[in-house]
Design an enzyme around this catalytic site. Structure first.
Site, PDB file in Angstrom:
ATOM      1  N   GLU A 105      63.448  22.758  74.838  1.00 36.49           N
ATOM      2  CA  GLU A 105      62.980  22.415  73.502  1.00 36.49           C
ATOM      3  C   GLU A 105      64.102  22.584  72.471  1.00 36.49           C
ATOM      4  O   GLU A 105      64.171  21.852  71.486  1.00 36.49           O
ATOM      5  CB  GLU A 105      61.771  23.258  73.120  1.00 36.49           C
ATOM      6  N   CYS A 116      54.410  26.001  63.512  1.00 40.16           N
ATOM      7  CA  CYS A 116      55.356  25.465  62.518  1.00 40.16           C
ATOM      8  C   CYS A 116      55.249  23.962  62.349  1.00 40.16           C
ATOM      9  O   CYS A 116      55.502  23.447  61.262  1.00 40.16           O
ATOM     10  CB  CYS A 116      56.786  25.807  62.911  1.00 40.16           C
ATOM     11  N   HIS A 147      61.665  20.813  60.403  1.00 33.99           N
ATOM     12  CA  HIS A 147      61.446  21.381  61.733  1.00 33.99           C
ATOM     13  C   HIS A 147      62.752  21.886  62.342  1.00 33.99           C
ATOM     14  O   HIS A 147      62.754  22.815  63.145  1.00 33.99           O
ATOM     15  CB  HIS A 147      60.742  20.390  62.650  1.00 33.99           C
ATOM     16  N   TYR A 188      63.632  26.031  63.684  1.00 30.71           N
ATOM     17  CA  TYR A 188      64.201  26.568  64.911  1.00 30.71           C
ATOM     18  C   TYR A 188      64.851  27.939  64.708  1.00 30.71           C
ATOM     19  O   TYR A 188      65.612  28.421  65.542  1.00 30.71           O
ATOM     20  CB  TYR A 188      65.113  25.532  65.583  1.00 30.71           C
ATOM     21  N   CYS A 224      62.926  30.143  65.057  1.00 31.05           N
ATOM     22  CA  CYS A 224      62.146  30.787  66.129  1.00 31.05           C
ATOM     23  C   CYS A 224      63.032  31.163  67.309  1.00 31.05           C
ATOM     24  O   CYS A 224      62.824  32.176  67.957  1.00 31.05           O
ATOM     25  CB  CYS A 224      61.024  29.861  66.584  1.00 31.05           C
TER      26      CYS A 224
HETATM   27 FE1  SF4 Z   1      57.657  26.630  65.872  1.00 30.23          FE
HETATM   28 FE2  SF4 Z   1      59.818  26.944  67.312  1.00 30.23          FE
HETATM   29 FE3  SF4 Z   1      57.553  26.255  68.500  1.00 30.23          FE
HETATM   30 FE4  SF4 Z   1      58.792  24.454  66.970  1.00 30.23          FE
HETATM   31  S1  SF4 Z   1      59.573  25.388  68.851  1.00 30.23           S
HETATM   32  S2  SF4 Z   1      56.614  24.969  66.907  1.00 30.23           S
HETATM   33  S3  SF4 Z   1      59.678  25.780  65.429  1.00 30.23           S
HETATM   34  S4  SF4 Z   1      57.952  28.137  67.453  1.00 30.23           S
HETATM   35 FE    FE Z   2      59.384  22.340  68.566  1.00 25.23          FE
END
Ligand code: SF4
Ligand code: FE
Length: 482
Positions: free
Chosen positions: A444, A102, A290, A294, A296
């Site tokens: 994170e 991402c 970004h 999230y 994700c």
């Molecule tokens: Fe993608 Fe989530 Fe990883 Fe960021 S933390 S790169 S949004 S998977």
């Molecule tokens: Fe990230």
């Protein structure tokens, strides 16, 4: 588009300078600690090959009309933004970790807005350059690493005031054919699984910082770029072979410190050169995209909630009312997060370049929730899992004849569920809340895409307080006042 297998081969061909545990890693793709993270990125290719995910994973390029992986797409509508959020959740659920791709998608989209805006003001031609680059990325279905975070040194000082001028990445030489840059980018997600690296400034800049206002892209194996792998809690379990003690036995994420040791960038790869007044805009747009990404964590939350439900059942506690209620709470929190990433997408808007940007206020609110809810979901998962999650013997002990019989006997929960199944699920909960995947799911969530305070600043800056004051005055019969 590439298949997952072609992606793996393409990464194998890169000549990356990677270091881990004090040694050069000659073959990152097959390194047991790095490989699961490559497999997680490969999933972004594999899902795009599947018919059932076509609508979410594939977009049509606004440049060429060709079918492309959504990770290389520039959002052309609100529907595109919504599909991006859905894609994040889907991949989080499929991998149970950070799938890394991402950051590049978000960098490309942020650049598509800012390069256009710089050209409007300075009569430069960054947008054309960027579009050419984008076409190259889309046609070759590449993974880009979006690199924003500088080491930052003394936080009370601006880039040009630092005692070590390299604390923020900067221009050290301007040549006829390009520029030379020096500095580093920290916490780089998916760095050694990427074909390209896109570098952006990390904060708004003043004129005195103009040598730090630089944006460019490079092939990830360009001379002078050095990758030093970050450690993760329990990472060396991956050196124990196929052990279930890894929790997630298929996937993982990684971060690296990326050093730019006097690296040459040709002009056609430079997208901002000393236009310091646009650094802040680029940072804000990238961060907002970004923060939306999230989504994700919602997918990883799905996995954790599923694992928690399973362990409750395996323990024979699935029907206990307090357990049911805790699972409801976990789902409530997780779906609240989903609301945020769908809302900021649905309320997005079109920018002058034609790119759709998420609603910045809602993206920041979403990310602020992300700094909190996964911790609460994780706490409830640990509550239901019980202490065995961190006191269980190893898989080797389960397999050893002297100890295996005792483990099978005494780690049995419900009679119809083998102890090994119970142990596997407990290891997964351990992995997401304490092990390698906790980097992605918890820390994170706190610091990725900006630490909590960064979102609070953006919330205070974007929220319309005037309107709220007016609304209150109106209801008590006071006249509207600015
Ligand atoms: Fe993608 Fe989530 Fe990883 Fe960021 S933390 S790169 S949004 S998977
Ligand atoms: Fe990230």
């Amino acid at each position: 588009m590439m298949t997952a297998a072609q992606y793996e081969e393409s990464i194998r061909k890169l000549n990356l300078q990677v270091y881990m545990f004090g040694k050069r890693v000659e073959n990152p793709v097959d390194n047991p600690i790095i490989r699961p993270s490559m497999q997680a990125v490969a999933k972004t290719y594999e899902l795009a090959e599947r018919r059932e995910h076509e609508d979410i994973m594939i977009a049509s390029s606004h440049l060429t009309g060709k079918k492309i992986n959504r990770f290389t797409h520039i959002h052309q509508s609100l529907e595109d933004l919504i599909k991006k959020s859905k894609m994040g959740r889907l991949l989080g659920r499929e991998t149970g970790c950070c799938f890394q791709r991402c950051v590049g998608m978000d960098a490309l989209n942020a650049l598509s807005i800012t390069t256009f805006n710089i050209d409007q003001k300075h009569k430069t031609s960054y947008y054309n350059r960027f579009v050419k680059y984008l076409e190259y990325v889309q046609n070759n279905d590449l993974v880009c690493d979006g690199a924003m975070t500088d080491p930052k040194g003394d936080r009370s000082l601006a880039p040009h005031q630092q005692s070590d001028p390299d604390m923020y990445l900067h221009i050290v030489e301007e040549r006829k054919d390009g520029i030379v840059v020096r500095g580093a980018k920290a916490h780089q997600t998916g760095a050694v699984n990427s074909h390209e690296i896109i570098v952006m400034p990390t904060i708004a800049m003043s004129e005195q910082d103009k040598d730090y206002a630089v944006t460019f892209s490079l092939p990830s194996d360009t001379r002078g770029i050095v990758y030093i792998m970050g450690r993760q809690s329990c990472d060396t379990r991956k050196l124990e072979g196929e052990t279930m003690d890894r929790g997630n036995v298929l996937f993982g994420g990684h971060e690296a410190l990326v050093v730019f040791d006097n690296v040459f960038v040709p002009w056609e790869r430079v997208f901002m050169f000393r236009e310091y007044e646009f650094a802040g805009e680029l940072v804000e747009n990238f961060a907002s995209y970004h923060r939306q990404s999230y989504a994700c964590k919602v997918g990883v939350g799905d996995v954790l909630i599923g694992a928690t439900q399973l362990i409750a059942e395996y323990n024979g506690a699935g029907k206990a009312s307090h357990v049911k209620d805790k699972i409801i709470e976990m789902n409530h929190l997780n779906e609240t997060l989903y609301c945020g990433c769908i809302a900021c997408a649905s309320e997005g808007s079109r920018k002058p370049s034609g790119t759709f940007l998420v609603n910045t206020l809602l993206a920041n609110v979403h990310k602020q929730n992300i700094t909190r809810f996964p911790y609460e979901i994780g706490r409830l998962a640990q509550d239901i899992a019980g202490g065995l999650m961190v006191t269980m013997p190893s898989e080797q002990d389960l397999k050893a004849p002297e100890t295996g019989k005792w483990i099978k006997k005494y780690l049995q929960g419900r009679a119809d569920i083998p102890a090994e199944e119970r142990m596997r699920i407990l290891r997964l909960i351990e992995n997401i809340t304490l092990g390698t995947a906790a980097v992605g799911y918890l820390t994170e969530s706190m610091h990725g895409a900006g630490s909590p305070q960064a979102q609070r600043i953006m919330i205070s800056r974007t929220v319309n307080m005037k309107e709220k004051r007016k609304a209150a005055r109106k209801l008590v019969g006071l006249e509207e006042k600015d």
